[in-house]
Design a protein around this motif. Structure first.
Motif, PDB file in Angstrom:
ATOM      1  N   ALA A  66    -101.022-110.037  -9.735  1.00  0.00           N
ATOM      2  CA  ALA A  66    -101.325-110.450 -11.111  1.00  0.00           C
ATOM      3  C   ALA A  66    -101.192-109.302 -12.102  1.00  0.00           C
ATOM      4  N   ILE A  67    -101.841-108.176 -11.814  1.00  0.00           N
ATOM      5  CA  ILE A  67    -101.833-107.050 -12.756  1.00  0.00           C
ATOM      6  C   ILE A  67    -100.462-106.381 -12.828  1.00  0.00           C
ATOM      7  N   PRO A  68     -99.890-105.915 -11.713  1.00  0.00           N
ATOM      8  CA  PRO A  68     -98.604-105.208 -11.830  1.00  0.00           C
ATOM      9  C   PRO A  68     -97.457-106.100 -12.286  1.00  0.00           C
ATOM     10  N   PHE A  69     -97.429-107.366 -11.859  1.00  0.00           N
ATOM     11  CA  PHE A  69     -96.348-108.255 -12.307  1.00  0.00           C
ATOM     12  C   PHE A  69     -96.398-108.423 -13.825  1.00  0.00           C
ATOM     13  N   SER A  70     -97.603-108.579 -14.368  1.00  0.00           N
ATOM     14  CA  SER A  70     -97.747-108.719 -15.821  1.00  0.00           C
ATOM     15  C   SER A  70     -97.323-107.443 -16.533  1.00  0.00           C
ATOM     16  N   LEU A  71     -97.736-106.298 -16.001  1.00  0.00           N
ATOM     17  CA  LEU A  71     -97.428-105.027 -16.654  1.00  0.00           C
ATOM     18  C   LEU A  71     -95.935-104.702 -16.583  1.00  0.00           C
ATOM     19  N   PHE A  72     -95.310-104.940 -15.448  1.00  0.00           N
ATOM     20  CA  PHE A  72     -93.875-104.693 -15.343  1.00  0.00           C
ATOM     21  C   PHE A  72     -93.096-105.606 -16.298  1.00  0.00           C
ATOM     22  N   SER A  73     -93.483-106.874 -16.353  1.00  0.00           N
ATOM     23  CA  SER A  73     -92.792-107.806 -17.241  1.00  0.00           C
ATOM     24  C   SER A  73     -92.987-107.410 -18.697  1.00  0.00           C
ATOM     25  N   PHE A  74     -94.212-107.026 -19.050  1.00  0.00           N
ATOM     26  CA  PHE A  74     -94.481-106.574 -20.419  1.00  0.00           C
ATOM     27  C   PHE A  74     -93.607-105.373 -20.767  1.00  0.00           C
ATOM     28  N   ALA A  75     -93.551-104.390 -19.872  1.00  0.00           N
ATOM     29  CA  ALA A  75     -92.801-103.162 -20.145  1.00  0.00           C
ATOM     30  C   ALA A  75     -91.309-103.420 -20.246  1.00  0.00           C
ATOM     31  N   GLN A  76     -90.788-104.315 -19.414  1.00  0.00           N
ATOM     32  CA  GLN A  76     -89.346-104.541 -19.393  1.00  0.00           C
ATOM     33  C   GLN A  76     -88.836-105.306 -20.615  1.00  0.00           C
ATOM     34  N   GLN A  77     -89.752-105.721 -21.478  1.00  0.00           N
ATOM     35  CA  GLN A  77     -89.322-106.271 -22.751  1.00  0.00           C
ATOM     36  C   GLN A  77     -88.686-105.201 -23.637  1.00  0.00           C
ATOM     37  N   SER A  78     -89.060-103.931 -23.405  1.00  0.00           N
ATOM     38  CA  SER A  78     -88.578-102.855 -24.273  1.00  0.00           C
ATOM     39  C   SER A  78     -88.024-101.653 -23.515  1.00  0.00           C
ATOM     40  N   ASN A 136     -88.389 -94.515 -25.636  1.00  0.00           N
ATOM     41  CA  ASN A 136     -89.082 -95.678 -25.086  1.00  0.00           C
ATOM     42  C   ASN A 136     -90.478 -95.819 -25.685  1.00  0.00           C
ATOM     43  N   ASP A 137     -90.914 -97.057 -25.816  1.00  0.00           N
ATOM     44  CA  ASP A 137     -92.242 -97.369 -26.344  1.00  0.00           C
ATOM     45  C   ASP A 137     -93.306 -96.749 -25.431  1.00  0.00           C
ATOM     46  N   PRO A 138     -94.175 -95.880 -25.951  1.00  0.00           N
ATOM     47  CA  PRO A 138     -95.215 -95.265 -25.121  1.00  0.00           C
ATOM     48  C   PRO A 138     -96.108 -96.294 -24.430  1.00  0.00           C
ATOM     49  N   LEU A 139     -96.349 -97.431 -25.104  1.00  0.00           N
ATOM     50  CA  LEU A 139     -97.183 -98.469 -24.503  1.00  0.00           C
ATOM     51  C   LEU A 139     -96.505 -99.056 -23.269  1.00  0.00           C
ATOM     52  N   ALA A 140     -95.189 -99.207 -23.327  1.00  0.00           N
ATOM     53  CA  ALA A 140     -94.452 -99.709 -22.169  1.00  0.00           C
ATOM     54  C   ALA A 140     -94.501 -98.717 -21.017  1.00  0.00           C
ATOM     55  N   ILE A 141     -94.392 -97.426 -21.343  1.00  0.00           N
ATOM     56  CA  ILE A 141     -94.472 -96.396 -20.304  1.00  0.00           C
ATOM     57  C   ILE A 141     -95.848 -96.413 -19.642  1.00  0.00           C
ATOM     58  N   ALA A 143     -97.821 -98.958 -19.435  1.00  0.00           N
ATOM     59  CA  ALA A 143     -97.896-100.178 -18.631  1.00  0.00           C
ATOM     60  C   ALA A 143     -97.250 -99.969 -17.263  1.00  0.00           C
ATOM     61  N   LEU A 144     -96.112 -99.282 -17.229  1.00  0.00           N
ATOM     62  CA  LEU A 144     -95.437 -99.024 -15.953  1.00  0.00           C
ATOM     63  C   LEU A 144     -96.255 -98.100 -15.065  1.00  0.00           C
ATOM     64  N   ILE A 145     -96.878 -97.104 -15.655  1.00  0.00           N
ATOM     65  CA  ILE A 145     -97.715 -96.183 -14.884  1.00  0.00           C
ATOM     66  C   ILE A 145     -98.910 -96.921 -14.297  1.00  0.00           C
ATOM     67  N   PHE A 146     -99.548 -97.756 -15.104  1.00  0.00           N
ATOM     68  CA  PHE A 146    -100.709 -98.498 -14.614  1.00  0.00           C
ATOM     69  C   PHE A 146    -100.303 -99.547 -13.583  1.00  0.00           C
ATOM     70  N   ALA A 147     -99.085-100.067 -13.687  1.00  0.00           N
ATOM     71  CA  ALA A 147     -98.602-100.993 -12.664  1.00  0.00           C
ATOM     72  C   ALA A 147     -98.467-100.279 -11.320  1.00  0.00           C
ATOM     73  N   ALA A 148     -97.898 -99.071 -11.341  1.00  0.00           N
ATOM     74  CA  ALA A 148     -97.783 -98.280 -10.110  1.00  0.00           C
ATOM     75  C   ALA A 148     -99.159 -97.922  -9.567  1.00  0.00           C
ATOM     76  N   LEU A 149    -100.092 -97.595 -10.466  1.00  0.00           N
ATOM     77  CA  LEU A 149    -101.467 -97.295 -10.047  1.00  0.00           C
ATOM     78  C   LEU A 149    -102.113 -98.511  -9.390  1.00  0.00           C
ATOM     79  N   SER A 150    -101.865 -99.691  -9.947  1.00  0.00           N
ATOM     80  CA  SER A 150    -102.419-100.916  -9.381  1.00  0.00           C
ATOM     81  C   SER A 150    -101.921-101.144  -7.959  1.00  0.00           C
ATOM     82  N   TYR A 151    -100.619-100.944  -7.750  1.00  0.00           N
ATOM     83  CA  TYR A 151    -100.074-101.043  -6.388  1.00  0.00           C
ATOM     84  C   TYR A 151    -100.729-100.007  -5.470  1.00  0.00           C
TER      85      TYR A 151
END
Length: 255
Positions: A66-78, A136-141, A143-151
């Motif tokens: 739930a968390i990483p899939f949402s964060l990766f999808s959010f980040a890949q918008q930009s 790159n959007d810092p917020l997207a970056i 999000a990707l870091i927190f997605a990796a942390l979640s995994y």
């Protein structure tokens, strides 16, 4: 797993042309859970039955789906799919930190430490970390870091709480991603349109592949690797994701 999860960044990029980032996360868990439930029923495999088992699989699903899939999808918008895969490859280091600091349940050998370190240096070189993250959007970056942390938190959680259940990988994967779909459903419905464009063959196909393969079958494999080799070794699969993602990103997305 490397081929499936490395390709998931391409599938996410295409799926975002069909639905919102919460929509991508929901549909991939819903489709993955449905596929694994049907497979488990056809094979007559045992499903988790107790509230405790389902609770642990729900927590595992939060951190692994739930968390990483949402964060990766959010980040890949930009960001590009390649950048998402490269930053996601920090997962093994976060897994190691979780094992050492939070769980303290697995023995970390010198070989694992050396292998993780070499891989992390490779990721940093591939990313060009000394150059920063460009435009790159810092917020997207983040999000990707927190997605990796979640995994990194979720992988050893599976080793500690799910693996001892000794249930088939098909049914544990089914419950893990299905509970994530239930968690994501209200977020998906309440945050925007269900679909943002007319369905096309490539967008619908990408979303189905993302769900059935990337969120269903791959987790069935992942649970098996964690049980046999430990969470630190299982997390190493993310080191290969940038290779696959870069091939598809260049050839199919012109990144």
């Amino acid at each position: 797993m490397a081929l499936i999860w490395g390709s998931s960044f391409l599938f996410t990029e295409l799926s975002l042309q069909l639905t919102t980032f919460f929509g991508v996360a929901f549909w991939r868990t819903f489709l993955g859970g449905t596929a694994m439930i049907l497979l488990g029923l056809s094979l007559r495999q045992a499903f988790p039955k107790t509230a405790r088992q389902i609770y642990h699989l729900w927590i595992a699903g939060l951190f692994m789906s739930a968390i990483p899939f949402s964060l990766f999808s959010f980040a890949q918008q930009s960001t590009t799919s390649i950048l998402a895969a490269i930053i996601g490859a920090a997962t093994p280091m976060f897994t190691l930190l979780s094992i050492l600091v939070i769980y303290k349940t697995e023995k970390i050998t010198a070989n694992i430490l050396i292998g993780l370190s070499i891989g992390f240096v490779g990721v940093a070189i591939t990313l060009g970390a000394w150059q920063g993250f460009g435009d790159n959007d810092p917020l997207a970056i983040l999000a990707l870091i927190f997605a990796a942390l979640s995994y990194g938190i979720g992988t050893p959680y599976i080793r500690k709480h799910v693996t001892p259940m000794q249930l088939p990988g098909v049914t544990t994967a089914a419950v893990q991603v299905s509970t994530s779909a239930l968690t994501l459903l209200p977020l998906y419905v309440l945050t925007g349109p269900l679909f943002v464009a007319e369905p096309r063959l490539e967008t619908v196909g990408a979303l189905i592949a993302l769900g059935v393969l990337g969120s269903g079958f791959a987790y069935r494999l992942f649970h098996g690797v964690i049980a046999k080799a430990g969470s630190a070794t299982a997390a190493l699969v993310t080191y290969t994701n940038p290779v696959i993602a870069s091939i598809w990103g260049v050839l199919l997305l012109s990144e």
